[in-house]
Motif scaffolding. Structure first.
Motif, PDB file in Angstrom:
ATOM      1  N   GLN A   3      65.328  42.976  14.031  1.00 18.87           N
ATOM      2  CA  GLN A   3      64.680  42.061  13.098  1.00 18.87           C
ATOM      3  C   GLN A   3      64.205  42.762  11.828  1.00 18.87           C
ATOM      4  OE1 GLN A   3      64.683  38.785  13.716  1.00 18.87           O
ATOM      5  NE2 GLN A   3      65.770  39.267  15.619  1.00 18.87           N
ATOM      6  N   ALA A   4      64.580  44.016  11.650  1.00 16.67           N
ATOM      7  CA  ALA A   4      64.079  44.788  10.515  1.00 16.67           C
ATOM      8  C   ALA A   4      64.789  44.396   9.223  1.00 16.67           C
ATOM      9  CB  ALA A   4      64.261  46.277  10.767  1.00 16.67           C
ATOM     10  N   ASP A   5      64.036  44.417   8.131  1.00 13.04           N
ATOM     11  CA  ASP A   5      64.616  44.203   6.810  1.00 13.04           C
ATOM     12  C   ASP A   5      65.238  45.487   6.264  1.00 13.04           C
ATOM     13  OD1 ASP A   5      63.457  41.555   6.734  1.00 13.04           O
ATOM     14  OD2 ASP A   5      61.534  42.529   6.323  1.00 13.04           O
ATOM     15  N   LEU A   6      64.812  46.599   6.810  1.00 22.03           N
ATOM     16  CA  LEU A   6      65.309  47.920   6.419  1.00 22.03           C
ATOM     17  C   LEU A   6      65.401  48.790   7.660  1.00 22.03           C
ATOM     18  CD1 LEU A   6      65.883  50.375   4.494  1.00 22.03           C
ATOM     19  CD2 LEU A   6      63.382  50.611   4.273  1.00 22.03           C
ATOM     20  N   VAL A   7      66.552  49.447   7.858  1.00 18.02           N
ATOM     21  CA  VAL A   7      66.730  50.393   8.948  1.00 18.02           C
ATOM     22  C   VAL A   7      67.033  51.757   8.334  1.00 18.02           C
ATOM     23  CG1 VAL A   7      68.079  51.035  10.974  1.00 18.02           C
ATOM     24  CG2 VAL A   7      67.543  48.618  10.528  1.00 18.02           C
ATOM     25  N   ILE A   8      66.259  52.757   8.729  1.00 18.91           N
ATOM     26  CA  ILE A   8      66.374  54.091   8.138  1.00 18.91           C
ATOM     27  C   ILE A   8      66.889  55.075   9.189  1.00 18.91           C
ATOM     28  CG2 ILE A   8      65.160  55.982   7.003  1.00 18.91           C
ATOM     29  CD1 ILE A   8      63.058  53.945   6.124  1.00 18.91           C
ATOM     30  N   ALA A   9      67.932  55.829   8.824  1.00 19.16           N
ATOM     31  CA  ALA A   9      68.433  56.908   9.669  1.00 19.16           C
ATOM     32  C   ALA A   9      67.833  58.221   9.171  1.00 19.16           C
ATOM     33  CB  ALA A   9      69.957  56.967   9.609  1.00 19.16           C
ATOM     34  N   LEU A  10      66.938  58.794   9.970  1.00 20.12           N
ATOM     35  CA  LEU A  10      66.316  60.068   9.630  1.00 20.12           C
ATOM     36  C   LEU A  10      67.235  61.221  10.024  1.00 20.12           C
ATOM     37  CD1 LEU A  10      62.739  59.222  10.909  1.00 20.12           C
ATOM     38  CD2 LEU A  10      63.434  59.434   8.513  1.00 20.12           C
ATOM     39  N   PRO A  11      67.068  62.412   9.410  1.00 22.24           N
ATOM     40  CA  PRO A  11      67.861  63.569   9.826  1.00 22.24           C
ATOM     41  C   PRO A  11      67.631  63.870  11.308  1.00 22.24           C
ATOM     42  CG  PRO A  11      66.702  64.016   7.786  1.00 22.24           C
ATOM     43  CD  PRO A  11      66.155  62.725   8.305  1.00 22.24           C
ATOM     44  N   TYR A  12      68.673  64.305  11.978  1.00 24.54           N
ATOM     45  CA  TYR A  12      68.593  64.570  13.418  1.00 24.54           C
ATOM     46  C   TYR A  12      69.252  65.907  13.723  1.00 24.54           C
ATOM     47  CZ  TYR A  12      73.329  62.746  12.935  1.00 24.54           C
ATOM     48  OH  TYR A  12      74.619  62.538  12.525  1.00 24.54           O
ATOM     49  N   GLY A  13      69.167  66.349  14.971  1.00 24.24           N
ATOM     50  CA  GLY A  13      69.696  67.648  15.351  1.00 24.24           C
ATOM     51  C   GLY A  13      71.205  67.740  15.231  1.00 24.24           C
ATOM     52  N   ASP A  14      71.687  68.899  14.765  1.00 24.14           N
ATOM     53  CA  ASP A  14      73.129  69.094  14.602  1.00 24.14           C
ATOM     54  C   ASP A  14      73.877  68.974  15.927  1.00 24.14           C
ATOM     55  OD1 ASP A  14      72.613  69.584  11.953  1.00 24.14           O
ATOM     56  OD2 ASP A  14      72.613  71.770  12.166  1.00 24.14           O
ATOM     57  N   ASP A  15      73.209  69.317  17.016  1.00 23.52           N
ATOM     58  CA  ASP A  15      73.876  69.312  18.320  1.00 23.52           C
ATOM     59  C   ASP A  15      73.638  68.013  19.098  1.00 23.52           C
ATOM     60  OD1 ASP A  15      71.189  69.704  18.693  1.00 23.52           O
ATOM     61  OD2 ASP A  15      71.394  71.324  20.156  1.00 23.52           O
ATOM     62  N   TYR A  16      73.090  67.001  18.423  1.00 26.84           N
ATOM     63  CA  TYR A  16      72.816  65.741  19.109  1.00 26.84           C
ATOM     64  C   TYR A  16      73.983  64.778  18.911  1.00 26.84           C
ATOM     65  CZ  TYR A  16      70.593  61.327  20.409  1.00 26.84           C
ATOM     66  OH  TYR A  16      70.298  60.120  20.994  1.00 26.84           O
ATOM     67  N   PRO A  17      74.687  64.418  20.001  1.00 24.71           N
ATOM     68  CA  PRO A  17      75.792  63.455  19.879  1.00 24.71           C
ATOM     69  C   PRO A  17      75.228  62.046  19.741  1.00 24.71           C
ATOM     70  CG  PRO A  17      75.540  64.110  22.166  1.00 24.71           C
ATOM     71  CD  PRO A  17      74.534  64.920  21.381  1.00 24.71           C
ATOM     72  N   LEU A  18      75.476  61.418  18.615  1.00 23.07           N
ATOM     73  CA  LEU A  18      74.917  60.092  18.379  1.00 23.07           C
ATOM     74  C   LEU A  18      75.480  59.081  19.375  1.00 23.07           C
ATOM     75  CD1 LEU A  18      75.045  59.857  14.488  1.00 23.07           C
ATOM     76  CD2 LEU A  18      73.082  60.393  15.930  1.00 23.07           C
ATOM     77  N   PRO A  19      74.602  58.375  20.093  1.00 18.16           N
ATOM     78  CA  PRO A  19      75.090  57.370  21.042  1.00 18.16           C
ATOM     79  C   PRO A  19      75.641  56.153  20.319  1.00 18.16           C
ATOM     80  CG  PRO A  19      72.707  57.286  20.914  1.00 18.16           C
ATOM     81  CD  PRO A  19      73.133  58.470  20.088  1.00 18.16           C
ATOM     82  N   GLU A  20      76.564  55.463  20.959  1.00 20.28           N
ATOM     83  CA  GLU A  20      77.161  54.275  20.365  1.00 20.28           C
ATOM     84  C   GLU A  20      76.096  53.220  20.090  1.00 20.28           C
ATOM     85  OE1 GLU A  20      79.453  51.503  18.669  1.00 20.28           O
ATOM     86  OE2 GLU A  20      79.962  53.607  19.038  1.00 20.28           O
ATOM     87  N   SER A  21      75.049  53.189  20.898  1.00 15.55           N
ATOM     88  CA  SER A  21      73.997  52.196  20.675  1.00 15.55           C
ATOM     89  C   SER A  21      73.339  52.360  19.313  1.00 15.55           C
ATOM     90  CB  SER A  21      72.939  52.298  21.779  1.00 15.55           C
ATOM     91  OG  SER A  21      72.351  53.598  21.795  1.00 15.55           O
ATOM     92  N   MET A  22      73.167  53.615  18.866  1.00 17.24           N
ATOM     93  CA  MET A  22      72.556  53.863  17.562  1.00 17.24           C
ATOM     94  C   MET A  22      73.515  53.475  16.441  1.00 17.24           C
ATOM     95  SD  MET A  22      70.884  57.396  16.152  1.00 17.24           S
ATOM     96  CE  MET A  22      70.601  57.684  14.399  1.00 17.24           C
TER      97      MET A  22
END
Length: 321
Positions: free
Chosen positions: A68-87
């Motif tokens: 329900q957000a008007d804005l979604v922000i992707a913050l920097p994350y770990g280089d070794d973190y595999p982004l899940p499909e849910s994100m």
């Protein structure tokens, strides 16, 4: 109107970028005439989220906060973190329903993995721009600017440029007065244009194969007149062969290479010495202050004097500024 904000903090989140988003969107400033937003920090797996500096933050909200957000922000994350499909799906879904989507610094890689940068102009911190462009060739990466807005997607360069991008969006959605109210409390400029360049020391490469000794010599003689015939003779080549070899090994022409190196030299002198602009123009090879100002305006979108005021790093340079 921009009201509900969801910031995704994945493992390895950067504390500074986490803090700046919390500062812009997480504080109620109505008591001083500023805006108020509903900020929710969320994560793919709620619980303790490790940060880059060994700290951790407790995040109880999951990715449903983005719905329900008007804005979604992707913050920097770990280089070794595999982004899940849910994100990735949450980012795509936000844009599909018309919400703003923003990345701060290397959070742009999450937007790219979600396919949101395909065919869009974008940016990230200059240190990561080449990697972003190589991994996601469909993205139109501009490594020089502070932030980019392209069809509802905002990407920003590192650290302070994230503040600029957030204030840009506040201004666009809530007006100049709201943006000024946030900036005043944060004690930062209320507006820096996104096309302003990231100020970085980026001379063109000096590690060319056969021309490396010549390039090193050129950097030691920037204040001199360096013509193509003279350089070709020093390289023991014809002018035509020299021009072809120079472009093949550096990716540009001798004139463009010299101009960039001279600009970097001028930046160093402005930062570290109290020399006048006329003297710096001569020492860096531009000849006159008018030519120096022309190149500063064209490449850095500023003046030598303004550059010195912002970046002087010695007492002598600061005194002149």
């Amino acid at each position: 109107m921009l009201q509900r904000v969801a910031a995704i903090a994945a493992p390895g989140v950067s504390p500074f970028e986490f803090g700046l988003v919390s500062e812009v969107f997480g504080i109620d400033r109505r008591d001083t005439g500023g805006p108020s937003f509903d900020l929710t920090v969320c994560t793919p797996e709620p619980g303790d989220v490790p940060m880059r500096t060994g700290l951790s933050v407790r995040v109880d909200a999951g990715l449903e906060a983005t719905e329900q957000a008007d804005l979604v922000i992707a913050l920097p994350y770990g280089d070794d973190y595999p982004l899940p499909e849910s994100m990735l799906a949450a980012l795509r879904s936000a844009r599909e329903r018309g919400a703003w989507v923003m990345s701060i610094c290397s959070g742009a890689f999450a937007l790219a993995e979600a396919g949101l940068l395909d065919g869009r102009r974008c940016t990230t911190h200059w240190m990561y721009a080449a990697d972003l462009a190589a991994r996601f060739p469909a993205a139109e990466v501009d490594p020089a600017v502070l932030y980019v807005e392209d069809d509802g997607v905002i990407t920003s360069a590192g650290t302070a440029a994230g503040i600029d991008a957030c204030l840009h969006l506040v201004r666009a959605e809530r007006g100049a007065r709201a943006a000024a109210g946030v900036a005043r409390r944060m004690v930062v400029p209320p507006h820096r244009d996104g096309n302003q360049l990231q100020y970085v020391d980026t001379p063109l490469p000096c590690d060319a194969d056969t021309l490396a000794p010549l390039l090193a010599w050129m950097t030691e003689h920037l204040a001199e007149e360096l013509s193509v015939p003279e350089l070709a003779a020093r390289a023991l080549m014809s002018e035509r062969t020299f021009a072809r070899r120079f472009r093949a090994e550096t990716g540009t022409t001798p004139a463009a290479w010299l101009t960039r190196q001279r600009l970097v030299r001028a930046q160093e002198l402005l930062e570290r010495t109290g020399a006048g602009v006329d003297e710096i123009a001569r020492s860096s090879g531009f000849g006159t202050s008018a030519v120096l100002r022309h190149h500063f305006a064209r490449v850095l979108s500023t003046t030598p004097q303004a550059y010195r005021r912002q970046f002087a790093c010695t007492e002598e340079a600061e005194r002149v500024a």
